[in-house]
Design a protein around this motif. Structure first.
Motif, PDB file in Angstrom:
ATOM      1  N   LYS A 123       0.922  -1.328   0.102  1.00 43.66           N
ATOM      2  CA  LYS A 123      -0.080  -0.107   0.154  1.00 43.66           C
ATOM      3  C   LYS A 123       0.866   1.327  -0.067  1.00 43.66           C
ATOM      4  CE  LYS A 123      -3.579   2.563  -0.260  1.00 43.66           C
ATOM      5  NZ  LYS A 123      -4.232   2.678  -1.450  1.00 43.66           N
ATOM      6  N   PHE A 124       1.797   1.235   0.498  1.00 43.15           N
ATOM      7  CA  PHE A 124       2.865   2.566   0.640  1.00 43.15           C
ATOM      8  C   PHE A 124       3.385   2.606  -0.728  1.00 43.15           C
ATOM      9  CE2 PHE A 124       3.679   0.859   4.982  1.00 43.15           C
ATOM     10  CZ  PHE A 124       2.882   1.671   5.625  1.00 43.15           C
ATOM     11  N   ASN A 125       3.770   1.330  -1.492  1.00 44.86           N
ATOM     12  CA  ASN A 125       4.120   1.525  -3.030  1.00 44.86           C
ATOM     13  C   ASN A 125       2.975   2.388  -3.721  1.00 44.86           C
ATOM     14  OD1 ASN A 125       4.987   1.031  -5.457  1.00 44.86           O
ATOM     15  ND2 ASN A 125       5.817  -0.910  -5.258  1.00 44.86           N
ATOM     16  N   ASP A 126       1.716   1.705  -3.481  1.00 39.94           N
ATOM     17  CA  ASP A 126       0.562   2.116  -4.235  1.00 39.94           C
ATOM     18  C   ASP A 126       0.447   3.747  -3.818  1.00 39.94           C
ATOM     19  OD1 ASP A 126      -2.072   1.760  -5.957  1.00 39.94           O
ATOM     20  OD2 ASP A 126      -2.666   2.442  -3.937  1.00 39.94           O
ATOM     21  N   ALA A 127       0.428   4.116  -2.760  1.00 39.31           N
ATOM     22  CA  ALA A 127       0.287   5.512  -2.338  1.00 39.31           C
ATOM     23  C   ALA A 127       1.215   6.470  -3.026  1.00 39.31           C
ATOM     24  CB  ALA A 127       0.202   5.653  -0.728  1.00 39.31           C
ATOM     25  N   SER A 128       2.417   6.072  -2.882  1.00 40.41           N
ATOM     26  CA  SER A 128       3.482   6.727  -3.262  1.00 40.41           C
ATOM     27  C   SER A 128       3.431   6.913  -5.155  1.00 40.41           C
ATOM     28  CB  SER A 128       4.921   6.008  -3.131  1.00 40.41           C
ATOM     29  OG  SER A 128       5.146   6.224  -1.650  1.00 40.41           O
ATOM     30  N   LEU A 129       3.243   5.920  -5.653  1.00 36.54           N
ATOM     31  CA  LEU A 129       2.998   5.845  -7.336  1.00 36.54           C
ATOM     32  C   LEU A 129       1.769   6.737  -7.466  1.00 36.54           C
ATOM     33  CD1 LEU A 129       3.599   2.183  -8.179  1.00 36.54           C
ATOM     34  CD2 LEU A 129       4.869   4.118  -8.739  1.00 36.54           C
ATOM     35  N   ALA A 130       0.575   6.763  -6.714  1.00 35.58           N
ATOM     36  CA  ALA A 130      -0.279   7.731  -6.914  1.00 35.58           C
ATOM     37  C   ALA A 130      -0.197   9.160  -6.816  1.00 35.58           C
ATOM     38  CB  ALA A 130      -1.562   7.298  -6.067  1.00 35.58           C
ATOM     39  N   GLN A 131       0.767   9.385  -5.960  1.00 38.97           N
ATOM     40  CA  GLN A 131       1.244  10.745  -5.626  1.00 38.97           C
ATOM     41  C   GLN A 131       2.289  11.239  -6.789  1.00 38.97           C
ATOM     42  OE1 GLN A 131      -0.396  12.755  -3.372  1.00 38.97           O
ATOM     43  NE2 GLN A 131      -1.425  10.742  -2.975  1.00 38.97           N
ATOM     44  N   ALA A 132       3.079  10.257  -7.285  1.00 40.69           N
ATOM     45  CA  ALA A 132       4.182  10.362  -8.241  1.00 40.69           C
ATOM     46  C   ALA A 132       3.064  10.797  -9.611  1.00 40.69           C
ATOM     47  CB  ALA A 132       5.053   9.553  -8.206  1.00 40.69           C
ATOM     48  N   ALA A 133       2.170  10.169  -9.666  1.00 38.72           N
ATOM     49  CA  ALA A 133       1.354  10.508 -11.164  1.00 38.72           C
ATOM     50  C   ALA A 133       0.906  11.684 -11.165  1.00 38.72           C
ATOM     51  CB  ALA A 133       0.175   9.411 -11.084  1.00 38.72           C
ATOM     52  N   LYS A 134       0.841  12.824 -10.150  1.00 34.29           N
ATOM     53  CA  LYS A 134       0.041  13.887  -9.786  1.00 34.29           C
ATOM     54  C   LYS A 134       1.091  14.832 -10.456  1.00 34.29           C
ATOM     55  CE  LYS A 134      -3.042  12.601  -6.425  1.00 34.29           C
ATOM     56  NZ  LYS A 134      -3.442  12.979  -5.032  1.00 34.29           N
ATOM     57  N   ILE A 135       2.705  14.591 -10.382  1.00 36.23           N
ATOM     58  CA  ILE A 135       3.491  15.417 -10.703  1.00 36.23           C
ATOM     59  C   ILE A 135       4.416  14.978 -11.869  1.00 36.23           C
ATOM     60  CG2 ILE A 135       3.673  16.629  -8.525  1.00 36.23           C
ATOM     61  CD1 ILE A 135       5.917  14.782  -7.707  1.00 36.23           C
ATOM     62  N   SER A 136       5.071  15.838 -12.466  1.00 35.23           N
ATOM     63  CA  SER A 136       5.858  15.075 -13.771  1.00 35.23           C
ATOM     64  C   SER A 136       7.202  14.322 -13.074  1.00 35.23           C
ATOM     65  CB  SER A 136       6.351  16.092 -14.577  1.00 35.23           C
ATOM     66  OG  SER A 136       7.490  17.241 -13.711  1.00 35.23           O
ATOM     67  N   ASP A 137       7.526  13.431 -14.092  1.00 37.08           N
ATOM     68  CA  ASP A 137       8.770  12.508 -13.721  1.00 37.08           C
ATOM     69  C   ASP A 137      10.006  13.556 -13.757  1.00 37.08           C
ATOM     70  OD1 ASP A 137       7.188  10.391 -13.951  1.00 37.08           O
ATOM     71  OD2 ASP A 137       7.776   9.645 -15.931  1.00 37.08           O
ATOM     72  N   GLN A 138      10.839  13.209 -12.669  1.00 38.85           N
ATOM     73  CA  GLN A 138      12.231  13.928 -12.654  1.00 38.85           C
ATOM     74  C   GLN A 138      11.723  15.464 -12.160  1.00 38.85           C
ATOM     75  OE1 GLN A 138      13.903  12.501 -16.489  1.00 38.85           O
ATOM     76  NE2 GLN A 138      15.736  12.531 -15.280  1.00 38.85           N
ATOM     77  N   ASP A 139      10.736  15.398 -11.325  1.00 38.83           N
ATOM     78  CA  ASP A 139      10.347  16.894 -10.718  1.00 38.83           C
ATOM     79  C   ASP A 139      11.603  17.248 -10.006  1.00 38.83           C
ATOM     80  OD1 ASP A 139       8.166  18.714  -9.596  1.00 38.83           O
ATOM     81  OD2 ASP A 139       9.344  18.108  -7.853  1.00 38.83           O
ATOM     82  N   ASN A 140      11.970  18.592 -10.188  1.00 35.28           N
ATOM     83  CA  ASN A 140      13.077  19.540  -9.873  1.00 35.28           C
ATOM     84  C   ASN A 140      13.255  19.611  -8.440  1.00 35.28           C
ATOM     85  OD1 ASN A 140      14.268  19.830 -12.463  1.00 35.28           O
ATOM     86  ND2 ASN A 140      13.133  21.912 -12.949  1.00 35.28           N
ATOM     87  N   ASP A 141      12.104  19.659  -7.648  1.00 35.82           N
ATOM     88  CA  ASP A 141      12.061  19.927  -6.296  1.00 35.82           C
ATOM     89  C   ASP A 141      12.237  18.539  -5.768  1.00 35.82           C
ATOM     90  OD1 ASP A 141      11.443  22.552  -6.447  1.00 35.82           O
ATOM     91  OD2 ASP A 141       9.431  22.248  -6.276  1.00 35.82           O
ATOM     92  N   MET A 142      11.712  17.483  -6.140  1.00 33.77           N
ATOM     93  CA  MET A 142      11.856  16.191  -5.637  1.00 33.77           C
ATOM     94  C   MET A 142      13.513  15.591  -5.832  1.00 33.77           C
ATOM     95  SD  MET A 142       9.574  14.527  -3.889  1.00 33.77           S
ATOM     96  CE  MET A 142      10.534  12.847  -4.097  1.00 33.77           C
ATOM     97  N   LEU A 143      14.018  16.108  -7.021  1.00 30.18           N
ATOM     98  CA  LEU A 143      15.419  15.762  -7.275  1.00 30.18           C
ATOM     99  C   LEU A 143      16.274  16.641  -6.366  1.00 30.18           C
ATOM    100  CD1 LEU A 143      17.560  14.572  -9.106  1.00 30.18           C
ATOM    101  CD2 LEU A 143      17.297  16.652 -10.691  1.00 30.18           C
ATOM    102  N   HIS A 144      16.054  17.936  -6.174  1.00 32.03           N
ATOM    103  CA  HIS A 144      17.005  18.671  -5.222  1.00 32.03           C
ATOM    104  C   HIS A 144      16.893  18.225  -3.625  1.00 32.03           C
ATOM    105  CE1 HIS A 144      16.834  22.038  -8.032  1.00 32.03           C
ATOM    106  NE2 HIS A 144      17.820  21.334  -8.372  1.00 32.03           N
ATOM    107  N   TYR A 145      15.574  17.699  -3.402  1.00 35.40           N
ATOM    108  CA  TYR A 145      15.396  17.129  -2.242  1.00 35.40           C
ATOM    109  C   TYR A 145      15.965  15.997  -1.741  1.00 35.40           C
ATOM    110  CZ  TYR A 145      13.286  14.962   1.717  1.00 35.40           C
ATOM    111  OH  TYR A 145      12.884  14.309   2.920  1.00 35.40           O
ATOM    112  N   SER A 146      16.159  15.175  -2.718  1.00 39.10           N
ATOM    113  CA  SER A 146      16.854  13.698  -2.948  1.00 39.10           C
ATOM    114  C   SER A 146      18.589  14.147  -2.597  1.00 39.10           C
ATOM    115  CB  SER A 146      16.698  13.008  -3.814  1.00 39.10           C
ATOM    116  OG  SER A 146      15.033  12.712  -4.055  1.00 39.10           O
TER     117      SER A 146
END
Length: 464
Positions: free
Chosen positions: A266-289
Motif C-alpha cells: 500500500k505504501f508503494n501504491d500511495a507513493s505511485l499515486a502521488q507521483a502520477a500527479k507530478i511530472s517525472d524527474q520533478d526538480n524539487d524532488m530531485l533537489h530534495y533527494s
C-alpha cells in the motif's frame, strides 16, 4: 499474502494502481537479482576473513551472555533518556553529538534476546536455565517503555530481528526442530492470539492517545494508553474510523495495526499515486533527494565543503511527506512522517532512472552486508569445542540489525543506498565495536568481583 489471507482480503485490496504496483515491484526484483548476480560474479571473496580489519577490531568476537544483558540495559537506559528524560533529542534533527550517540544505542535494547542463538555468533555455551524468566521480566520493562514512547515499532521491530535470526539458523541447519509438534502448535496458536487480539488492541490504543503524547508526561501517557486498551468500544470505533476513506493519502490495507507495518504494497501504491500527479524527474524532488544524501555527511564535513544541505528541512520530514506535499498535499502534511516507497519517490525524482540507481547502489550494499559474516578457517574450527555446524560466523552487530536488513529494500527512496554507504554502515559498526568493548570491560570487572567475593572454603581437619 499471508497477512491478507488471514484477514480474508485480496492482495489488491484498496490499491489504486495495482498493475503499476506489481510492474514496479517486478522490475525492481529483476534489477536486484541482476545486481546480486553481477556482484557474485565480480567479488570472489565476499565474506570477511580472519585477517580482515573488521575481525581485528573485534566485530566477530563472541560476546558473553553478561555482555548482552549489559547491552540490553544500556539500550533501555538510552531509550529512557531520549524519550523520557530529554524527549527533544528524539525529535530534533540536529543536536549535541553526545545526545545523538546515546540515541544510536537504543537498538541494543534487544541484545539479550539473542542469547539463545549464540551458536550463530560464536558463543557455544548453552544458555542458563533461568534465561526464560529473566527475559520475561526484561520484556515487561521494554513493554512499559514502548507504551511510554507511544511507539508500536519500538516494541515489535526488535523482536522481528530475533524471529529472522531463528529462521536463519533453521535454514543454515544450526538449529533443528520438528515444526509440527503439539508444543509448536500451541506456541503458534498463542502467538496468533496475542498478535490478533491483545497486541492489536494495544496498538490501536496507542493510536487513540497519540495526539496527547506531546502534551502530557510519559507516565500519564501510559495510564491513558491502558485506559484506552480497556475500552473495547473505543477500539472498535477507532478501527471503523480507520476503515473509512482517508483522502489523498490513504494507507488502509490491513486491519491489524502491527502486521500492517510489515506490508509495504500500500505504501508503494500511495507513493505511485502521488507521483502520477507530478511530472517525472520533478526538480524539487530531485533537489530534495540530493540534499538528503548530502545531509548524511557530518556537520563539520559539510562546513568544510561549504555545502548547505539544510538538514533541519530535509530530515525534519519523511520522503513520503515531501512527495505528498509536492503532489498538492496540505502544508501540514510536512512532518507527518508518512511512509513513502522507492518506486513512487524514485519516479518523481529520477524517472525510470531510479531502477539504475537502485541496481548500482545495491552492489556495494550487498558487499557491506556480507562483510558482517566471517569465514572460519580450519584451524579456528578445530580449536572450537564443540565444533560449529557451519564454517562461518555472524557478527552480533548484523544480527541486531537484521530487521532493518530485511526491510532495507522497501525503503522510502533509492537514495537510502547512498546514505547507508556514506554513514549508515560505518555508524552501525562503530557503535557496536564501542559498546562491545565497554560491556566487555564491565563484564570482566563484575565477574572478577564475583570471584573474589566467593568465600574460601577451608579444608576440613582430619583427625587420626
Amino acid at each position: 499474502m499471508l497477512f491478507t489471507t488471514l484477514e480474508g482480503k485480496p492482495v489488491v485490496f484498496n490499491l489504486e494502481l495495482p498493475y503499476q504496483v506489481f510492474f514496479h515491484s517486478t522490475a525492481a526484483l529483476f534489477v536486484l537479482v541482476l545486481s546480486h548476480a553481477l556482484y557474485r560474479m565480480t567479488v570472489s571473496q565476499p565474506l570477511s576473513t580472519s585477517t580482515s580489519w573488521l575481525n581485528k577490531v573485534g566485530l566477530f568476537a563472541p560476546p558473553v551472555d553478561l555482555q548482552l544483558w549489559l547491552m540490553g540495559f544500556v539500550g533501555l537506559a538510552a531509550t529512557v533518556y531520549v524519550y523520557f528524560i530529554s524527549p527533544s533529542v528524539g525529535w530534533e534533527v540536529s543536536g549535541a553529538a553526545s545526545d545523538k550517540a546515546i540515541q544510536g544505542l537504543i537498538p541494543f535494547s534487544y541484545a539479550p534476546y539473542f542469547i539463545p542463538f549464540g551458536k550463530l555468533y560464536g558463543n557455544t555455551k548453552d544458555p542458563a536455565k533461568r534465561l526464560v524468566p529473566m527475559l520475561l521480566v526484561f520484556t515487561v520493562l521494554l513493554f512499559v517503555v514502548s507504551i511510554g514512547r507511544n511507539s508500536r515499532g519500538a516494541f515489535m521491530l526488535g523482536f522481528t530481528s530475533v524471529g529472522f535470526t531463528y529462521v536463519l539458523g533453521l535454514l543454515l541447519g544450526v538449529f533443528k526442530t520438528q515444526l509440527f509438534t503439539l508444543k509448536n502448535l500451541a506456541i503458534g496458536a498463542l502467538g496468533f492470539f496475542l498478535i490478533t487480539g491483545p497486541i492489536a488492541d494495544l496498538g490501536t490504543a496507542m493510536v487513540i492517545v497519540r495526539g496527547q503524547r506531546s502534551k502530557i508526561s510519559n507516565s500519564e501517557l501510559i495510564d491513558l494508553t491502558l485506559q484506552a486498551f480497556s475500552d473495547k468500544q473505543a477500539i472498535r470505533s477507532r478501527r471503523l474510523e480507520d476503515n473509512q476513506e482517508q483522502g489523498d493519502w490513504d494507507e488502509r490495507y490491513l486491519d491489524n495495526i502491527f502486521t500492517a507495518r510489515f506490508s509495504n504494497l500500500k505504501f508503494n501504491d500511495a507513493s505511485l499515486a502521488q507521483a502520477a500527479k507530478i511530472s517525472d524527474q520533478d526538480n524539487d524532488m530531485l533537489h530534495y533527494s540530493i540534499n538528503y544524501i548530502l545531509g548524511a555527511l557530518p556537520g563539520p564535513v559539510l562546513t568544510a565543503l561549504n555545502v548547505d544541505a539544510d538538514k533541519e528541512a530535509v530530515y525534519g520530514v519523511s520522503v513520503g511527506d515531501y512527495l505528498y506535499s509536492e503532489a498538492g498535499g496540505p502544508a501540514e502534511a510536512l512532518g507527518g512522517f508518512r511512509t513513502g516507497h522507492f518506486a513512487g519517490t524514485g519516479m518523481a525524482a529520477f524517472g525510470w532512472w531510479y531502477l539504475v540507481f537502485l541496481g548500482v547502489g545495491m552492489f556495494p550494499v550487498y558487499w557491506l552486508f556480507d562483510k558482517l559474516i566471517i569465514k572460519m578457517n580450519r584451524q579456528d574450527l578445530q580449536s572450537m569445542s564443540p565444533p560449529p555446524k557451519i564454517a562461518m560466523r555472524f557478527s552480533l552487530c548484523g544480527m541486531l540489525a537484521l530487521t532493518s536488513i530485511f526491510q532495507f529494500l522497501p525503503a522510502e527512496s533509492v537514495i537510502i543506498t547512498a546514505t547507508f554507504l556514506i554513514r549508515g554502515w560505518i555508524q552501525m559498526v562503530l557503535l557496536y565495536v564501542v559498546i562491545y568493548y565497554v560491556t566487555k570491560l564491565i563484564a570482566n570487572v563484575l565477574q572478577g568481583s564475583a570471584k573474589h567475593a566467593r568465600p574460601v572454603q577451608r579444608p576440613a581437619h582430619v583427625h587420626w
